[in-house]
Design an enzyme around this catalytic site. Structure first.
Site, mmCIF file in Angstrom:
data_model
loop_
_atom_site.group_PDB
_atom_site.id
_atom_site.type_symbol
_atom_site.label_atom_id
_atom_site.label_comp_id
_atom_site.label_asym_id
_atom_site.label_seq_id
_atom_site.Cartn_x
_atom_site.Cartn_y
_atom_site.Cartn_z
ATOM 1 N N SER A 172 5.538 -2.163 10.831
ATOM 2 C CA SER A 172 6.386 -3.259 10.365
ATOM 3 C C SER A 172 6.247 -4.496 11.248
ATOM 4 O O SER A 172 6.025 -5.613 10.753
ATOM 5 C CB SER A 172 7.860 -2.826 10.362
ATOM 6 O OG SER A 172 8.051 -1.676 9.596
ATOM 7 N N TYR A 204 3.768 -1.315 0.494
ATOM 8 C CA TYR A 204 4.805 -1.157 1.517
ATOM 9 C C TYR A 204 4.180 -1.565 2.842
ATOM 10 O O TYR A 204 3.359 -0.852 3.395
ATOM 11 C CB TYR A 204 5.295 0.295 1.586
ATOM 12 C CG TYR A 204 6.475 0.459 2.527
ATOM 13 C CD1 TYR A 204 7.787 0.423 2.059
ATOM 14 C CD2 TYR A 204 6.280 0.626 3.903
ATOM 15 C CE1 TYR A 204 8.865 0.561 2.925
ATOM 16 C CE2 TYR A 204 7.357 0.758 4.770
ATOM 17 C CZ TYR A 204 8.645 0.727 4.274
ATOM 18 O OH TYR A 204 9.719 0.849 5.140
ATOM 19 N N ASP A 227 -4.285 -3.367 5.788
ATOM 20 C CA ASP A 227 -3.191 -2.589 6.382
ATOM 21 C C ASP A 227 -3.607 -1.117 6.382
ATOM 22 O O ASP A 227 -3.473 -0.412 5.385
ATOM 23 C CB ASP A 227 -1.918 -2.814 5.554
ATOM 24 C CG ASP A 227 -0.738 -2.004 6.095
ATOM 25 O OD1 ASP A 227 -0.966 -1.117 6.945
ATOM 26 O OD2 ASP A 227 0.396 -2.252 5.650
ATOM 27 N N GLU A 228 -4.111 -0.682 7.539
ATOM 28 C CA GLU A 228 -4.599 0.703 7.687
ATOM 29 C C GLU A 228 -3.548 1.578 8.368
ATOM 30 O O GLU A 228 -3.866 2.636 8.910
ATOM 31 C CB GLU A 228 -5.884 0.698 8.528
ATOM 32 C CG GLU A 228 -7.021 -0.092 7.923
ATOM 33 C CD GLU A 228 -8.190 0.770 7.466
ATOM 34 O OE1 GLU A 228 -8.370 1.869 7.982
ATOM 35 O OE2 GLU A 228 -8.920 0.328 6.554
ATOM 36 N N VAL A 229 -2.303 1.122 8.354
ATOM 37 C CA VAL A 229 -1.256 1.795 9.122
ATOM 38 C C VAL A 229 -1.163 3.284 8.782
ATOM 39 O O VAL A 229 -1.114 4.117 9.672
ATOM 40 C CB VAL A 229 0.101 1.083 8.923
ATOM 41 C CG1 VAL A 229 1.254 1.918 9.438
ATOM 42 C CG2 VAL A 229 0.079 -0.282 9.614
ATOM 43 N N LYS A 230 -1.160 3.609 7.487
ATOM 44 C CA LYS A 230 -1.011 5.032 7.152
ATOM 45 C C LYS A 230 -2.351 5.727 6.941
ATOM 46 O O LYS A 230 -2.486 6.896 7.264
ATOM 47 C CB LYS A 230 -0.148 5.211 5.898
ATOM 48 C CG LYS A 230 0.381 6.648 5.793
ATOM 49 C CD LYS A 230 1.014 6.970 4.466
ATOM 50 C CE LYS A 230 2.473 6.605 4.416
ATOM 51 N NZ LYS A 230 3.116 7.045 3.159
HETATM 52 C C1 LIG Z 1 0.717 0.959 4.744
HETATM 53 C C2 LIG Z 1 1.921 0.853 5.617
HETATM 54 N N1 LIG Z 1 2.111 -0.266 6.336
HETATM 55 C C3 LIG Z 1 3.174 -0.413 7.138
HETATM 56 C C4 LIG Z 1 4.134 0.565 7.248
HETATM 57 C C5 LIG Z 1 5.299 0.384 8.150
HETATM 58 O O1 LIG Z 1 5.131 1.164 9.278
HETATM 59 P P1 LIG Z 1 6.390 1.544 10.191
HETATM 60 O O2 LIG Z 1 7.341 2.302 9.332
HETATM 61 O O3 LIG Z 1 5.803 2.354 11.287
HETATM 62 O O4 LIG Z 1 6.970 0.280 10.689
HETATM 63 C C6 LIG Z 1 3.990 1.745 6.508
HETATM 64 C C7 LIG Z 1 5.020 2.801 6.565
HETATM 65 O O5 LIG Z 1 5.107 3.662 5.717
HETATM 66 C C8 LIG Z 1 2.845 1.897 5.678
HETATM 67 O O6 LIG Z 1 2.649 3.013 4.956
#
Ligand SMILES: Cc1ncc(COP(=O)(O)O)c(C=O)c1O
Length: 440
Positions: free
Chosen positions: A113, A139, A241-244
């Site tokens: 986030s 998201y 956005d490669e977070v997940k």
């Molecule tokens: C693709 C993606 N970006 C950002 C986030 C946000 O990450 P966080 O909850 O660690 O702040 C998420 C959380 O599910 C996510 O799946």
């Protein structure tokens, strides 16, 4: 306080609902490898990996050792007004791992986030362009600035950025204008850039290379490469956005490698810290150095969290986890596809590596099986596995287990999932049992 109340009951009476996203009353006292251990000492196979954050599972010796060593002589707590070796080493490593050209810099944060919020602000500040493009269903986070550029139904009613334009995500199972290849969607985006959302006013396009919380949707082959080309024509920055779904999970180090394009900016989080809070943005120096004191929180660049991230990156290489994720993921996807014809509620099975979605539907018209999905994850918890659901209609089972998941564990997980589906269909989960667990 001593009491006969269960841990979950005590949680109900002490912890705010604002941060709860609960699917069943899971109360943990520990974790070990791919298992979490609940307060009655039950070992549950964690096929969610804490939403992908527990990339190496729980209690991995490499993380324990690295964190312990960072705490032996702690090099401060932050990178704001001093630097420290773990944070710098992490930045250097990320510049090697994430491809890109020209001068680049790394920003370190706590979460997906704060990282996405930082990018959303920095691209506007650096380019002077006020518009952002993102996908419906995206998201990108739970802070105001990251929600403002997201399109997920769970955040309906949250104020969006004035410059935000959302476009449909390319979904081969539910294609835009009936075109599973996404070409009709590309035409739509190009038209927008020529009309109501002028390309020369757009700072960046936020892209999930697999749309995770929106339903674990894998875009059609080649779509993102064509989209990146379109963005380049208008000098729109691509933000991946490669977070997940990044960092070895998709069976490649970076998920965008599936699409053979190089984004301008890459955002990492979740699995980077292996369960500790750390995120990163890797991008061009002219964006990442646009000014000082622009996006900072006291504990950013914390040496303990940075050390955990270094241990994760080392372990991915040492234990060959990219290959393991690719092979175990392929195996799981093939297994679920092979049972699909005998279980019509499984409408679609998709994924890359260990980012897998199983979409549950009621009929050939693909009516989302929302209520059933809720009961399936609940039943799986009763049977000894933890995973959740995602999607704008809350009907997609999401599997993002630790990258270290073994073949035997994959088999065990599959067995529990299939039995949970059968049991939920047979009516073995009551409405009352799930009433409290609204999920999302
Ligand atoms: C693709 C993606 N970006 C950002 C986030 C946000 O990450 P966080 O909850 O660690 O702040 C998420 C959380 O599910 C996510 O799946």
């Amino acid at each position: 306080m001593t009491s006969d109340a269960t841990l979950y009951d005590r949680d109900r009476k002490s912890v705010s609902a604002l941060q709860k996203l609960r699917f069943f009353p899971l109360a943990l006292r520990g974790g070990d490898g791919r298992y979490v251990i609940d307060d009655s000492d039950r070992r549950l196979l964690d096929l969610s990996g804490a939403w992908g954050a527990a990339s190496l599972g729980y209690g991995h010796p490499a993380i324990r050792q690295s964190v312990d060593s960072a705490l032996q002589s702690q090099a401060g707590a932050s990178i704001l007004s001093s630097t420290n070796a773990p944070a710098v080493m992490l930045a250097e490593r990320l510049l090697q791992i994430v491809p890109g050209s020209g001068e680049r810099r790394v920003w370190l944060g706590h979460s997906g986030s704060d990282a996405n919020e930082t990018v959303a602000r920095a691209v506007v500040a650096a380019t002077g362009r006020n518009r952002i493009l993102a996908f419906t269903g995206a998201y990108h986070g739970g802070t105001q600035g990251s929600m403002a550029i997201s399109g997920h139904s769970a955040q309906e009613g949250v104020a969006k950025s004035g410059g935000l334009t959302l476009v449909p995500y390319p979904n081969p199972y539910r294609p835009y204008e009936g075109d599973p290849n996404g070409n009709a969607l590309l035409v739509h985006i190009e038209t927008l850039l020529e009309t109501s959302c002028p390309g020369e006013e757009v700072a960046a396009f936020f892209i999930e290379p697999i749309q995770a919380d929106g339903g674990l949707i894998v875009p059609p082959a080649g779509f993102l490469r064509k989209l990146a080309k379109l963005c380049a024509r208008y000098e729109i920055l691509t933000v991946c956005d490669e977070v997940k779904v990044g960092l070895a999970r998709p069976g490649k180090m970076n998920c965008f490698e599936w699409e053979d394009f190089t984004p301008d900016i890459v955002v990492l989080g979740k699995g980077l810290g292996g369960g500790l809070p750390i995120s990163a943005v890797i991008g061009p120096a002219e964006i990442m150095n646009v000014t000082v004191s622009f996006s900072m929180q006291t504990l950013h660049g914390n040496p303990v969290c940075a050390s955990a991230a270094l241990a994760v990156l080392d372990t991915i290489q040492r234990e060959n986890l990219i290959t393991q994720a690719a092979e175990t993921g392929d195996y799981l996807i093939k297994t679920f596809k092979s049972v699909q014809s005998g279980q019509p509620v499984i409408g679609d099975v998709r994924g890359r590596g260990l980012a897998i979605g199983i979409e549950l539907v009621l009929n050939d018209a693909k009516t989302p099986a929302t209520d059933l999905t809720r009961k399936v994850v609940y039943r799986a918890w009763e049977l000894g596995a933890v995973f959740y659901y995602v999607g704008m209609q809350s009907n997609v089972l999401e599997l993002t287990p630790p990258l270290t998941l073994t073949r035997e564990e994959a088999d065990k997980g599959t067995e529990i999932i299939l039995r949970s589906i059968e049991d939920a269909i047979a009516g073995n989960v009551s409405d009352e049992a799930v009433a409290e667990f609204t999920g999302w």
